[in-house]
Design a protein around this motif. Structure first.
Motif, PDB file in Angstrom:
ATOM      1  N   ILE A 178       2.863   4.304  -1.576  1.00 35.73           N
ATOM      2  CA  ILE A 178       1.803   3.941  -3.015  1.00 35.73           C
ATOM      3  C   ILE A 178       1.342   5.048  -3.672  1.00 35.73           C
ATOM      4  CG2 ILE A 178      -0.592   3.007  -3.101  1.00 35.73           C
ATOM      5  CD1 ILE A 178      -0.416   1.383  -0.722  1.00 35.73           C
ATOM      6  N   TYR A 192      -9.255  18.016   5.909  1.00 33.87           N
ATOM      7  CA  TYR A 192      -8.479  17.486   6.745  1.00 33.87           C
ATOM      8  C   TYR A 192      -8.435  18.609   7.809  1.00 33.87           C
ATOM      9  CZ  TYR A 192      -6.787  13.646   4.037  1.00 33.87           C
ATOM     10  OH  TYR A 192      -6.532  12.455   3.322  1.00 33.87           O
ATOM     11  N   LYS A 236      10.476  -0.029   7.514  1.00 33.91           N
ATOM     12  CA  LYS A 236      10.077  -0.545   6.262  1.00 33.91           C
ATOM     13  C   LYS A 236      11.201   0.139   5.226  1.00 33.91           C
ATOM     14  CE  LYS A 236       7.319   0.542   3.086  1.00 33.91           C
ATOM     15  NZ  LYS A 236       6.250   0.754   2.153  1.00 33.91           N
ATOM     16  N   ARG A 240      14.348  -1.690   3.364  1.00 32.31           N
ATOM     17  CA  ARG A 240      14.383  -1.613   1.879  1.00 32.31           C
ATOM     18  C   ARG A 240      15.617  -1.158   1.313  1.00 32.31           C
ATOM     19  NH1 ARG A 240       9.569  -2.833  -1.114  1.00 32.31           N
ATOM     20  NH2 ARG A 240       8.935  -5.022  -0.306  1.00 32.31           N
ATOM     21  N   TYR A 283      -0.657   1.960   9.153  1.00 34.78           N
ATOM     22  CA  TYR A 283      -2.096   2.680   9.386  1.00 34.78           C
ATOM     23  C   TYR A 283      -2.703   2.656  10.581  1.00 34.78           C
ATOM     24  CZ  TYR A 283      -1.880   1.629   4.114  1.00 34.78           C
ATOM     25  OH  TYR A 283      -1.660   1.720   2.807  1.00 34.78           O
ATOM     26  N   ASP A 310      -1.255   6.031  12.147  1.00 35.54           N
ATOM     27  CA  ASP A 310      -2.015   7.033  11.579  1.00 35.54           C
ATOM     28  C   ASP A 310      -3.476   7.186  12.211  1.00 35.54           C
ATOM     29  OD1 ASP A 310      -2.354   9.137   9.754  1.00 35.54           O
ATOM     30  OD2 ASP A 310      -1.899   7.996   7.942  1.00 35.54           O
ATOM     31  N   ARG A 344      -7.383   1.357   1.419  1.00 40.62           N
ATOM     32  CA  ARG A 344      -6.453   1.193   0.730  1.00 40.62           C
ATOM     33  C   ARG A 344      -5.415  -0.206   1.346  1.00 40.62           C
ATOM     34  NH1 ARG A 344      -1.491   5.186   0.001  1.00 40.62           N
ATOM     35  NH2 ARG A 344      -3.272   6.533  -0.824  1.00 40.62           N
ATOM     36  N   ASP A 347      -4.115  -2.729  -1.584  1.00 41.72           N
ATOM     37  CA  ASP A 347      -2.612  -2.931  -1.423  1.00 41.72           C
ATOM     38  C   ASP A 347      -2.164  -4.330  -1.549  1.00 41.72           C
ATOM     39  OD1 ASP A 347       0.213  -2.034  -1.640  1.00 41.72           O
ATOM     40  OD2 ASP A 347       0.270  -2.752   0.663  1.00 41.72           O
ATOM     41  N   ARG A 383      -2.934  -5.905  -4.633  1.00 37.71           N
ATOM     42  CA  ARG A 383      -1.802  -5.926  -5.708  1.00 37.71           C
ATOM     43  C   ARG A 383      -0.546  -6.606  -5.261  1.00 37.71           C
ATOM     44  NH1 ARG A 383       2.551  -3.203  -6.442  1.00 37.71           N
ATOM     45  NH2 ARG A 383       2.703  -2.762  -4.484  1.00 37.71           N
ATOM     46  N   LYS A 412       1.208  -9.675  -7.397  1.00 37.33           N
ATOM     47  CA  LYS A 412       2.639  -9.239  -7.673  1.00 37.33           C
ATOM     48  C   LYS A 412       3.517 -10.588  -7.280  1.00 37.33           C
ATOM     49  CE  LYS A 412       6.425  -5.709  -6.866  1.00 37.33           C
ATOM     50  NZ  LYS A 412       6.618  -4.501  -6.020  1.00 37.33           N
ATOM     51  N   TYR A 413       3.567 -10.706  -5.993  1.00 37.08           N
ATOM     52  CA  TYR A 413       4.406 -11.890  -5.301  1.00 37.08           C
ATOM     53  C   TYR A 413       3.825 -13.094  -5.232  1.00 37.08           C
ATOM     54  CZ  TYR A 413       6.760  -7.659  -3.928  1.00 37.08           C
ATOM     55  OH  TYR A 413       7.422  -6.267  -3.720  1.00 37.08           O
TER      56      TYR A 413
HETATM   57  P1  NDP Z   1       2.880   1.353   2.831  1.00 32.89           P
HETATM   58  O1  NDP Z   1       3.821   2.358   3.060  1.00 32.89           O
HETATM   59  O2  NDP Z   1       2.459   0.530   3.834  1.00 32.89           O
HETATM   60  O3  NDP Z   1       3.390   0.621   1.461  1.00 32.89           O
HETATM   61  C1  NDP Z   1       2.772  -0.580   1.144  1.00 32.89           C
HETATM   62  C2  NDP Z   1       3.836  -1.380   0.221  1.00 32.89           C
HETATM   63  O4  NDP Z   1       4.957  -1.371   0.818  1.00 32.89           O
HETATM   64  C3  NDP Z   1       3.359  -2.366  -0.507  1.00 32.89           C
HETATM   65  O5  NDP Z   1       2.538  -2.168  -1.690  1.00 32.89           O
HETATM   66  C4  NDP Z   1       4.563  -3.249  -0.752  1.00 32.89           C
HETATM   67  O6  NDP Z   1       5.354  -2.520  -2.090  1.00 32.89           O
HETATM   68  C5  NDP Z   1       5.386  -2.832   0.221  1.00 32.89           C
HETATM   69  N1  NDP Z   1       5.250  -3.922   1.629  1.00 32.89           N
HETATM   70  C6  NDP Z   1       4.215  -4.080   2.153  1.00 32.89           C
HETATM   71  N2  NDP Z   1       4.617  -4.974   2.934  1.00 32.89           N
HETATM   72  C7  NDP Z   1       6.008  -5.177   3.246  1.00 32.89           C
HETATM   73  C8  NDP Z   1       6.694  -5.570   4.192  1.00 32.89           C
HETATM   74  N3  NDP Z   1       6.361  -6.479   4.909  1.00 32.89           N
HETATM   75  N4  NDP Z   1       7.929  -5.397   4.085  1.00 32.89           N
HETATM   76  C9  NDP Z   1       8.628  -4.439   2.942  1.00 32.89           C
HETATM   77  N5  NDP Z   1       7.748  -3.956   2.163  1.00 32.89           N
HETATM   78  C10 NDP Z   1       6.433  -4.146   2.231  1.00 32.89           C
HETATM   79  O7  NDP Z   1       1.586   2.338   2.282  1.00 32.89           O
HETATM   80  P2  NDP Z   1       1.096   3.718   1.756  1.00 32.89           P
HETATM   81  O8  NDP Z   1       2.048   4.287   0.849  1.00 32.89           O
HETATM   82  O9  NDP Z   1      -0.341   3.681   1.570  1.00 32.89           O
HETATM   83  O10 NDP Z   1       1.383   4.441   3.183  1.00 32.89           O
HETATM   84  C11 NDP Z   1       2.269   5.349   3.835  1.00 32.89           C
HETATM   85  C12 NDP Z   1       1.921   5.949   5.026  1.00 32.89           C
HETATM   86  O11 NDP Z   1       1.095   7.124   4.666  1.00 32.89           O
HETATM   87  C13 NDP Z   1       1.338   5.143   6.041  1.00 32.89           C
HETATM   88  O12 NDP Z   1       1.569   5.428   7.275  1.00 32.89           O
HETATM   89  C14 NDP Z   1      -0.029   5.726   5.890  1.00 32.89           C
HETATM   90  O13 NDP Z   1      -0.859   5.734   6.933  1.00 32.89           O
HETATM   91  C15 NDP Z   1       0.039   7.191   5.215  1.00 32.89           C
HETATM   92  N6  NDP Z   1      -1.018   7.796   4.365  1.00 32.89           N
HETATM   93  C16 NDP Z   1      -1.769   8.686   4.950  1.00 32.89           C
HETATM   94  C17 NDP Z   1      -2.629   9.465   4.212  1.00 32.89           C
HETATM   95  C18 NDP Z   1      -3.236  10.488   4.565  1.00 32.89           C
HETATM   96  O14 NDP Z   1      -4.230  11.141   3.645  1.00 32.89           O
HETATM   97  N7  NDP Z   1      -3.116  11.265   5.505  1.00 32.89           N
HETATM   98  C19 NDP Z   1      -3.051   8.710   2.999  1.00 32.89           C
HETATM   99  C20 NDP Z   1      -2.191   7.537   2.331  1.00 32.89           C
HETATM  100  C21 NDP Z   1      -1.144   7.193   3.317  1.00 32.89           C
HETATM  101  P3  NDP Z   1       6.416  -3.032  -2.858  1.00 32.89           P
HETATM  102  O15 NDP Z   1       5.543  -3.393  -4.204  1.00 32.89           O
HETATM  103  O16 NDP Z   1       7.332  -2.341  -2.926  1.00 32.89           O
HETATM  104  O17 NDP Z   1       6.506  -4.698  -2.142  1.00 32.89           O
END
Ligand code: NDP
Length: 392
Positions: A212, A235, A275, A279, A325, A328, A360, A364, A367, A371-372
């Motif tokens: 994201i 952190y 995921k 993809r 999440y 995490d 988040r 998400d 959004r 989107k879908y």
């Molecule tokens: P995700 O990796 O969960 O991405 C969400 C996106 O994935 C959605 O917007 C959608 O995008 C797509 N998606 C959602 N559901 C599905 C599905 N079932 N199949 C396929 N695609 C799907 O979110 P983040 O980018 O927020 O997080 C990534 C990692 O980073 C997580 O593990 C999180 O815990 C970690 N993180 C850590 C942080 C920290 O500060 N330590 C901060 C933020 C995140 P699309 O539009 O492409 O469909």
């Protein structure tokens, strides 16, 4: 390299901070990745990001693992061979460095704002809300760049903050040894578990291009200041706490923390990998040994074009809609539990992460729903829970 490092010990903290930052910029812009040539399975070098709302596909120089390795090699060479500066240098200059990090964070956010208004990299991907403060906080430009390779989002998200994370922890461990004569098992656990998270980040930097932060957030104060100040200072609170309160855990407590941290990391990594694999292969892969269940979906981008996509309904993505999440959060809780129950301060991280990731998740989903549309409704019907099955 030596020119940059020799004077560090005698430098005022501002100078040392600047030198470290310039060093990271040089590593990022001037040293094309060589790790992918000898590390099997590692994807580095030039990689493509996701399609932006205006239909642009950016290329990125992925070399974070290399920058992390070289920085830490220098750190260990200094600690064990060269003695240019004390390994406690970061702890010893914690407050002056906070000032430097703030100056950098505000300078970068302000520059990004001005750049967005007057000389954006991709004008079609800029977002102006009409509210000046919102624009400053959340960013105008989507992917601000200088030249071909200096990408603000990729650089500031990973470096200097995440490279510094493990260095800061090492400096705290060195300080604990200096003050108390030994490093406690709690400090070792915090160093090891957070290092796994950091190395994972750099090993999977290409995957990170699809998260994201890179795919959907604009670059403003939220990311600029957050990466320079919030991340390295908040952190790392567990290590800082352990310098002043050297907790030595009983063996069962330490093993419990280690297990929680490793299981959390496993869920985090496997869910994200599922995921990503799904993809990348357009669903032509195996998830938990079986052909994945899929929801076909479509959406219209800002340029009016119709696109097709797929949502994964198998593996951890069939357990809950954001089980990555949960992994995490388990890891985050483990870092905090390593500090015992003497004070609330080291628990800041899990409280913050719980708020951040819940917010988040909601952001998400909002959004994705717009989107879908109906396709997202089909997904939420198939996988009814967001984070924890039966609870939320
Ligand atoms: P995700 O990796 O969960 O991405 C969400 C996106 O994935 C959605 O917007 C959608 O995008 C797509 N998606 C959602 N559901 C599905 C599905 N079932 N199949 C396929 N695609 C799907 O979110 P983040 O980018 O927020 O997080 C990534 C990692 O980073 C997580 O593990 C999180 O815990 C970690 N993180 C850590 C942080 C920290 O500060 N330590 C901060 C933020 C995140 P699309 O539009 O492409 O469909």
């Amino acid at each position: 390299m030596s020119l940059l490092c020799v004077p560090l010990g005698r430098c005022p903290p501002g100078g040392a901070g600047q030198a470290a930052c310039v060093f990271q910029v040089l590593l990022y812009t001037s040293l094309p990745d060589f790790c992918h040539k000898f590390l099997p399975g590692y994807v580095g070098g030039i990689q493509e990001g996701a399609v932006t709302p205006a239909g642009v596909v950016n290329k990125y120089q992925i070399n974070g693992l290399q920058a992390w390795l070289l920085t830490h090699l220098l750190w260990f060479a200094n600690a064990h061979l060269l003695s240019w500066f004390s390994p406690t240098i970061i702890f010893d200059n914690w407050i002056p460095l906070l000032w430097c990090a703030n100056i950098l964070g505000y300078a970068v956010s302000t520059f990004a704002m001005v750049k967005g208004y007057f000389f954006p990299t991709s004008a079609r991907d800029c977002k102006f809300t009409g509210n000046f403060f919102y624009n400053y906080m959340m960013g105008v430009e989507f992917n601000p760049r200088i030249g071909k390779w200096f990408d603000f989002k990729l650089f500031f998200n990973g470096r200097p903050g995440i490279v510094a994370w493990t260095l800061i922890n090492l400096s705290f461990a060195a300080k604990q040894r200096e003050l108390h004569g030994h490093v406690t098992n709690a400090m070792v656990l915090v160093n090891v578990l957070q290092a796994i998270y950091v190395i994972d980040f750099f090993w999977n930097e290409t995957w990170y291009l699809k998260t994201i932060d890179i795919c959907h957030d604009h670059f403003g104060w939220y990311l600029g200041w957050g990466d320079c100040v919030w991340l390295p200072y908040l952190y790392t609170l567990q290590g800082l706490y352990l310098v002043y309160h050297p907790v030595q855990l009983s063996t069962p407590h330490a093993m419990g923390v280690l297990l929680l941290g490793l299981v959390g990391y496993y869920i985090f990594r496997v869910a994200n990998h599922q995921k990503d694999l799904f993809r990348r292969t357009d669903g032509r892969c195996l998830i938990w040994g079986k052909k994945p269940k899929v929801i076909e979906c479509s959406y219209t981008s800002a340029d009016g074009q119709r696109h097709h996509s797929k949502l994964l309904v198998s593996g951890f993505w069939g357990v809950a809609r954001h089980f990555n999440y949960v992994g995490d959060l388990m890891g985050s809780l483990a870092y905090c539990l390593a500090c015992g129950g003497g004070h609330l301060l080291p628990y800041f991280y899990i409280i913050y992460m719980a708020i951040l990731l819940t917010h988040r998740c909601l952001r998400d989903e909002h959004r994705c729903a717009s989107k879908y549309g109906r396709d997202w409704e089909r997904y939420t019907a198939a996988v009814p829970y967001r984070l924890l099955p039966g609870i939320f």
